[in-house]
Design an enzyme around this catalytic site. Sequence first.
Site, PDB file in Angstrom:
ATOM      1  N   LEU A  93      51.229 -27.920 -57.779  1.00 23.73           N
ATOM      2  CA  LEU A  93      50.574 -29.075 -57.688  1.00 23.73           C
ATOM      3  C   LEU A  93      49.049 -28.889 -57.560  1.00 23.73           C
ATOM      4  O   LEU A  93      48.513 -27.812 -56.471  1.00 23.73           O
ATOM      5  CB  LEU A  93      50.763 -29.829 -56.564  1.00 23.73           C
ATOM      6  CG  LEU A  93      50.911 -29.615 -55.349  1.00 23.73           C
ATOM      7  CD1 LEU A  93      49.641 -29.905 -54.533  1.00 23.73           C
ATOM      8  CD2 LEU A  93      52.310 -30.490 -54.413  1.00 23.73           C
ATOM      9  N   CYS A 138      43.266 -23.052 -52.224  1.00 18.28           N
ATOM     10  CA  CYS A 138      44.209 -21.913 -52.598  1.00 18.28           C
ATOM     11  C   CYS A 138      43.491 -20.890 -53.594  1.00 18.28           C
ATOM     12  O   CYS A 138      43.766 -19.606 -53.080  1.00 18.28           O
ATOM     13  CB  CYS A 138      45.093 -22.806 -53.878  1.00 18.28           C
ATOM     14  SG  CYS A 138      45.586 -24.177 -53.083  1.00 18.28           S
TER      15      CYS A 138
HETATM   16  C1  UGA Z   1      45.316 -24.766 -57.733  1.00 15.88           C
HETATM   17  C2  UGA Z   1      46.357 -24.645 -58.816  1.00 15.88           C
HETATM   18  O1  UGA Z   1      45.635 -25.035 -60.133  1.00 15.88           O
HETATM   19  C3  UGA Z   1      47.537 -25.311 -58.754  1.00 15.88           C
HETATM   20  O2  UGA Z   1      48.357 -24.925 -59.935  1.00 15.88           O
HETATM   21  C4  UGA Z   1      48.246 -24.649 -57.276  1.00 15.88           C
HETATM   22  O3  UGA Z   1      49.469 -25.523 -56.979  1.00 15.88           O
HETATM   23  C5  UGA Z   1      47.171 -24.947 -56.294  1.00 15.88           C
HETATM   24  O4  UGA Z   1      45.959 -24.344 -56.583  1.00 15.88           O
HETATM   25  C6  UGA Z   1      47.770 -24.275 -55.037  1.00 15.88           C
HETATM   26  O5  UGA Z   1      48.095 -23.186 -54.749  1.00 15.88           O
HETATM   27  O6  UGA Z   1      48.443 -25.056 -54.185  1.00 15.88           O
HETATM   28  P1  UGA Z   1      43.680 -27.040 -56.801  1.00 15.88           P
HETATM   29  O7  UGA Z   1      43.227 -25.723 -55.787  1.00 15.88           O
HETATM   30  O8  UGA Z   1      44.080 -28.117 -56.357  1.00 15.88           O
HETATM   31  O9  UGA Z   1      44.866 -26.208 -57.655  1.00 15.88           O
HETATM   32  O10 UGA Z   1      42.696 -26.875 -57.895  1.00 15.88           O
HETATM   33  P2  UGA Z   1      42.178 -26.688 -59.443  1.00 15.88           P
HETATM   34  O11 UGA Z   1      42.119 -27.737 -60.229  1.00 15.88           O
HETATM   35  O12 UGA Z   1      43.038 -25.169 -59.847  1.00 15.88           O
HETATM   36  O13 UGA Z   1      40.623 -26.098 -59.273  1.00 15.88           O
HETATM   37  C7  UGA Z   1      40.524 -24.872 -58.457  1.00 15.88           C
HETATM   38  C8  UGA Z   1      39.121 -24.529 -58.524  1.00 15.88           C
HETATM   39  O14 UGA Z   1      38.868 -23.964 -59.811  1.00 15.88           O
HETATM   40  C9  UGA Z   1      38.048 -25.917 -58.216  1.00 15.88           C
HETATM   41  O15 UGA Z   1      37.051 -25.467 -57.515  1.00 15.88           O
HETATM   42  C10 UGA Z   1      37.634 -26.053 -59.779  1.00 15.88           C
HETATM   43  O16 UGA Z   1      36.230 -26.605 -60.045  1.00 15.88           O
HETATM   44  C11 UGA Z   1      37.567 -24.766 -60.352  1.00 15.88           C
HETATM   45  N1  UGA Z   1      37.656 -24.644 -61.779  1.00 15.88           N
HETATM   46  C12 UGA Z   1      38.883 -25.165 -62.239  1.00 15.88           C
HETATM   47  C13 UGA Z   1      36.540 -24.165 -62.425  1.00 15.88           C
HETATM   48  O17 UGA Z   1      35.531 -23.750 -62.233  1.00 15.88           O
HETATM   49  N2  UGA Z   1      36.782 -24.112 -63.965  1.00 15.88           N
HETATM   50  C14 UGA Z   1      37.990 -24.629 -64.520  1.00 15.88           C
HETATM   51  O18 UGA Z   1      38.039 -24.500 -65.689  1.00 15.88           O
HETATM   52  C15 UGA Z   1      38.982 -24.920 -63.654  1.00 15.88           C
END
Ligand code: UGA
Length: 444
Positions: free
Chosen positions: A156, A267
Amino acid sequence: MLVSVIGVGHVGLVTAACMADLGHDVVGFDVDGQKIELLRTGAVPFVEAGLAELVEAGVRAGRLEFTADVAEAVRAAEVVFICVGTPRRPDGAPNMSFVQSAAATVASHAQRPAVVAEKSTVPVQTGERIRQALRLQSQARGGGLVHDVVSNPEFLREGTAVADTLRPDRIVVGADSERGHAVMRALYAPLLARHDCPYVATDVRTAELIKHASNAFLATKISFINAVARICELAGANVHTIADAMGYDARIGRAFLNAGVGYGGSCFPKDVEAFIHIAQELGYDFGMLRETDRINREAKAWPVAQLRRLVWNLADKQIAVLGIAFKPGTDDVRDAPALDVIDALLAEGATVRLHDPVALDHVRERYPDAVFCDKAEDALRGAHAVVVCTEWDEYRAITPQRLAELLTYPVVVDARAVWDARALADAGLSVAVVGQPPLSPAGT
Ligand code: UGA
């Protein structure tokens, strides 16, 4: 089924509420008595779309309870989810002591053989350790019950956690016993009846690795595009168009190719480090992930390097920072790249003017000398430059003309590409947008 959830933080509370929604009887336990009191009043202690409604519905239906008494929580449970924190130690390895005590607690109080499910993200082979902790504590108690251990990682995302849990892309269950598999199948039967998705049944170690491999891969995708962004800035190309074009290839996919200020949150940074660490312990040097991590640190340093280039000395300058949360849709600031940016600005003697629609309260103590602004325009007014760290939609609505009016120096560092670089330059602003060549207004 009777389900107990140990640790009702972000993952635990979502798990508890969703299990209740599936028709199970759920008890959530947490060592934080205040949190339990709050949850009993129907309030949810963090921003997560749809969660408050789900918690309220579960409590109203009598299927979701919260307790600060762990014995009560686990006594009758058929499935116990371990959702406690695994904070990172200075060497990058996760601190597993909360997981061990959760397991010992189950063995101390369970009155029937339970299926103990790891939900917390843990290094491979933790399942064996949990089994050992359960066995030792059961023996200390006089023997008797044999509990099963399963790994049931969550995928999630904060902000869409409820939807991700109730309509997942896949369910992964790792078990080393038939009973473990049978109980987990029964647990997820109501979900699979509503929503068809792959159900990956495997062994515990493989399931544990699926989680680390998935997060590390997504983090690597982000670092890859951030590295391409650096090349675009140097070569005079546009990373966002490159990402779109790459994304049309179904083998690549567009998701997680947004160049930005690096990945943050509770995460990816922690899981990448933990995966490097466990690989090392097993005898494999995961050099590629070390590079993922390095590029991420570089991405977090990018905005301040741009500000130095565009403004020169930052001491005594007022810098507006728009967006503190690690991504939009959440008030979570854990490992948020904005914190690195603010720390670096303060270290150079700048004054920071902070705005975030929901996360400001989480950094008031950390930054006692910052100027906290309820409106983005208040942060911008009189600032020498602005840096965008979180791509909240409301920032996209600010026009280049308005930026030019509000800022003292016309300098924009857009680390999330919320604005159009050309339009900013046309409005007279000097611009660094991530993944695009720097632009200055015509004639400067
Ligand atoms: C992440 C994973 O996406 C989930 O599948 C997983 O379950 C979760 O970690 C976990 O291990 O509990 P999350 O940390 O909520 O989820 O956030 P994301 O949406 O994955 O974003 C993580 C970071 O990457 C954010 O800082 C976001 O801004 C950055 N990001 C994301 C980017 O810089 N570029 C992107 O294209 C996507």
